[in-house]
Design a protein around this motif. Structure first.
Motif, PDB file in Angstrom:
ATOM      1  N   LEU A 158       0.347  -0.961  -0.031  1.00 25.55           N
ATOM      2  CA  LEU A 158      -0.017   0.158  -0.163  1.00 25.55           C
ATOM      3  C   LEU A 158       1.120   1.376  -0.129  1.00 25.55           C
ATOM      4  O   LEU A 158      -0.087   2.034  -0.672  1.00 25.55           O
ATOM      5  N   ARG A 162       1.047   3.968  -3.089  1.00 24.20           N
ATOM      6  CA  ARG A 162       0.908   5.502  -2.426  1.00 24.20           C
ATOM      7  C   ARG A 162       2.069   6.706  -3.455  1.00 24.20           C
ATOM      8  O   ARG A 162       1.995   7.236  -3.613  1.00 24.20           O
ATOM      9  N   HIS A 223      -3.601   3.899  -6.328  1.00 28.94           N
ATOM     10  CA  HIS A 223      -4.190   4.051  -4.751  1.00 28.94           C
ATOM     11  C   HIS A 223      -5.099   5.866  -4.982  1.00 28.94           C
ATOM     12  O   HIS A 223      -4.004   6.791  -5.624  1.00 28.94           O
ATOM     13  N   LEU A 227      -9.388   8.249  -1.544  1.00 36.48           N
ATOM     14  CA  LEU A 227      -9.670   6.819  -0.560  1.00 36.48           C
ATOM     15  C   LEU A 227      -8.751   7.602   0.707  1.00 36.48           C
ATOM     16  O   LEU A 227      -9.509   7.920   1.493  1.00 36.48           O
ATOM     17  N   THR A 228      -7.543   8.269   0.614  1.00 40.70           N
ATOM     18  CA  THR A 228      -7.434   9.004   1.506  1.00 40.70           C
ATOM     19  C   THR A 228      -8.149  10.236   1.984  1.00 40.70           C
ATOM     20  O   THR A 228      -8.322  10.171   3.318  1.00 40.70           O
ATOM     21  N   GLU A 258      -6.465   2.565   7.272  1.00 42.07           N
ATOM     22  CA  GLU A 258      -6.141   2.816   6.213  1.00 42.07           C
ATOM     23  C   GLU A 258      -5.916   1.261   5.614  1.00 42.07           C
ATOM     24  O   GLU A 258      -6.617   1.097   4.096  1.00 42.07           O
ATOM     25  N   GLU A 261      -9.742  -0.491   4.805  1.00 40.77           N
ATOM     26  CA  GLU A 261      -9.909   0.907   3.684  1.00 40.77           C
ATOM     27  C   GLU A 261      -9.648   0.071   2.022  1.00 40.77           C
ATOM     28  O   GLU A 261     -10.818   0.187   1.676  1.00 40.77           O
ATOM     29  N   ALA A 262      -8.442   0.588   2.948  1.00 40.73           N
ATOM     30  CA  ALA A 262      -7.645   0.015   0.970  1.00 40.73           C
ATOM     31  C   ALA A 262      -7.677  -1.206   0.165  1.00 40.73           C
ATOM     32  O   ALA A 262      -8.511  -1.452  -0.968  1.00 40.73           O
ATOM     33  N   TYR A 265     -11.184  -0.934  -0.724  1.00 46.14           N
ATOM     34  CA  TYR A 265     -11.618  -0.489  -1.985  1.00 46.14           C
ATOM     35  C   TYR A 265     -11.465  -1.466  -3.240  1.00 46.14           C
ATOM     36  O   TYR A 265     -11.831  -1.547  -4.303  1.00 46.14           O
TER      37      TYR A 265
END
Length: 350
Positions: A158, A162, A223, A227-228, A258, A261-262, A265
């Motif tokens: 991740l 990013r 990424h 989303l962030t 996070e 969430e990632a 997603y």
């Protein structure tokens, strides 16, 4: 003595039968620490054929004479024999006894004082082989280490996504934006009657703008910054706004860890990509909800069905999702009967 009074002259035989019938290993020592009794379970665990091989021998020297790390126990510090001196009951969760062949067996034991006729104390020791328990504990430790390693890999991936997204945005994309501005300025400086040059510059500008759009899509796929900044709901709204078919969203406006969430997603994104490529569907739906300490991600469609993890149609992508979800101790299931649409469900610990 109480049992003898209650059972009468047959008490000794009853007690002997009881001791022999129980599964735990038992032996008893006199005030000098010499073995006076051992039941069949004890003989079997210690690897002896006959009690005569143990009776009268020092428990400390024959059965138990070392710390778990192999260094010798001084006899006066041996916890197994301590009840003879202090009168306390000693319980040890893990130690090592010596078998007849010199090998060691891991044991848990309790040692209790027993009064003797001369007013002193011996001890009775009840012990169990904990080889299987230790193996199960070791397996659990290894399993937790594997899960922790997977989580670290997911987190590192991740972070790398990013970083790549930032590099694309701040590097190549900005350079292309500058190129596009330069082409626009050049086009303005071209004389009105130079149609050929203007056409070439317009084509270059269109290609540059297309490349910028491609980079933005690539960065978003690595990424998405939304989303962030806005969480799952914002990211999925942005994703489905560009979908080639209608997508109904039922997503709470709640922030989560996070990594969770990632993962949620990318589960939804990959599932929707499979719907668009393989399902032949007219509509899709995404539902995200919390159930106890779990985050549930469901993606469904009204397509042809037949999808499966590892299958030909999108199978490698689903297998990758299963690995990603498993790395966070989650589960991924796919229900996709032929002709009945597909329902993908991922469950992630929050």
């Amino acid at each position: 003595m109480d049992v003898t009074e209650r059972l009468g002259s047959g008490a000794a035989a009853v007690l002997a039968a009881f001791v022999e019938s129980i599964a735990d290993a038992i032996y008893a020592v006199d005030p000098e620490g010499r073995v006076q009794f051992v039941n069949r379970a004890g003989l079997a665990m210690l690897g002896y054929d006959d009690e005569a091989q143990l009776l009268g021998r020092s428990s400390h020297a024959t059965i138990h004479h070392s710390h778990p790390d192999g260094t010798p126990f001084p006899e006066d510090a041996c916890p197994l024999l301590r009840p003879r001196i202090t009168g306390e009951v000693v319980r040890v969760e893990e130690d090592w006894f010596i078998r007849a062949d010199g090998t060691f067996v891991p044991v848990a034991y309790s040692s209790a004082p027993v009064p003797t006729a001369d007013g002193r104390r011996g001890a009775v020791v009840v012990f169990q082989d904990i080889t299987e328990r230790r193996a199960a504990q070791d397996a659990l430790v290894r399993e937790r280490a594997v899960h922790a390693s997977r989580a670290r890999i997911v987190e590192a991936t991740l972070d790398e996504r990013r970083r790549l997204g930032r590099d694309l945005h701040d590097g190549a994309q900005q350079r292309l934006v500058n190129v596009a501005l330069g082409v626009q300025l050049a086009a303005r400086a071209v004389p009105a009657d130079d149609a050929e040059t203007r056409e070439l510059l317009d084509g270059a500008l269109a290609e540059t703008q297309a490349a910028i759009a491609d980079l933005r899509e690539l960065a978003a796929g690595l990424h998405p910054s939304v989303l962030t900044h806005r969480g799952l709901r914002g990211a999925l709204e942005s994703l489905t706004a560009r979908a080639p078919l209608p997508v109904a969203l039922d997503v709470p406006d709640t922030r989560f860890d996070e990594l969770v969430e990632a993962t949620a997603y990318f589960v939804a994104a990959e599932a929707l990509a499979n719907v668009a490529k393989h399902a032949g569907a007219t509509e899709a739906r995404v539902r995200i909800a919390t159930e106890d300490d779990l985050l549930v991600v469901e993606v469904g469609d009204d397509g042809r069905g037949g999808a499966r993890v590892g299958g030909d149609a999108g199978g490698s992508g689903l297998a990758g999702l299963a690995d990603r979800v498993a790395a966070l101790d989650g589960t991924l299931t796919v229900d996709s009967p032929t002709g009945g649409g597909t329902r993908l469900r991922a469950v992630l610990p929050i």
